[in-house]
Scaffold this active site. Structure first.
Site, mmCIF file in Angstrom:
data_model
loop_
_atom_site.group_PDB
_atom_site.id
_atom_site.type_symbol
_atom_site.label_atom_id
_atom_site.label_comp_id
_atom_site.label_asym_id
_atom_site.label_seq_id
_atom_site.Cartn_x
_atom_site.Cartn_y
_atom_site.Cartn_z
ATOM 1 N N MET A 210 6.534 -35.441 -0.380
ATOM 2 C CA MET A 210 6.723 -36.320 0.775
ATOM 3 C C MET A 210 5.536 -36.323 1.736
ATOM 4 S SD MET A 210 9.234 -34.179 3.292
ATOM 5 C CE MET A 210 8.842 -35.126 4.737
ATOM 6 N N TYR A 211 4.582 -35.392 1.563
ATOM 7 C CA TYR A 211 3.461 -35.291 2.497
ATOM 8 C C TYR A 211 2.556 -36.499 2.405
ATOM 9 C CZ TYR A 211 4.438 -30.250 3.152
ATOM 10 O OH TYR A 211 4.987 -29.029 3.436
ATOM 11 N N PRO A 212 1.895 -36.891 3.502
ATOM 12 C CA PRO A 212 1.789 -36.214 4.778
ATOM 13 C C PRO A 212 3.004 -36.472 5.674
ATOM 14 C CG PRO A 212 0.491 -38.211 4.872
ATOM 15 C CD PRO A 212 1.066 -38.114 3.480
#
Length: 131
Positions: free
Chosen positions: A72-74
């Site tokens: 899911m980053y950033p």
């Protein structure tokens, strides 16, 4: 390299090389740096170039061999930027011996934007083999 997976210890659980302390990861033979490099801002607060420079510095100057990422980053998450952090790491990895890097990841939840290896068959994110 001080951060090599080949650095295993049977009896002891930590070693210090080049100023960095390494410890066994659970019951495995993997030796991880006590400092784990978080990557959740790359692609949002940091450019891909800055992310690669931070990886180089952590790896070369400080002996960090343990990197944390997530699909899911950033953060904060957005559909447009999801996976940008993985793309920074994927861009940096070919410059290194894969066996020298301990890469930790997690999945925060289902998303249509989660894909491995990449759209149109092109590598654009970390693959399961790289993790």
């Amino acid at each position: 390299r001080s951060g090599s997976r080949s650095m295993t210890m049977a009896a002891a659980d930590k070693v210090v090389k080049n100023g960095m302390t390494y410890s066994k990861l659970g019951d495995s033979d993997l030796m991880v740096s006590r400092c784990c490099l978080g990557t959740m801002t790359w692609g949002n607060q940091n450019t891909p170039e800055e992310g690669c420079a931070q990886l180089d510095m952590a790896f070369d100057e400080f002996g960090v061999n343990f990197i944390d990422t997530a699909e899911m980053y950033p953060v904060p998450p957005s559909e447009q930027k999801q996976g940008d952090t993985d793309r920074v790491i994927a861009k940096w990895l070919p410059k290194r011996k894969r066996e020298d890097i301990i890469l930790a990841t997690k999945v925060a939840g289902y998303s249509k934007a989660t894909y491995y290896p990449g759209r149109n068959g092109e590598k654009s994110r970390l693959t399961p083999e790289e993790i």
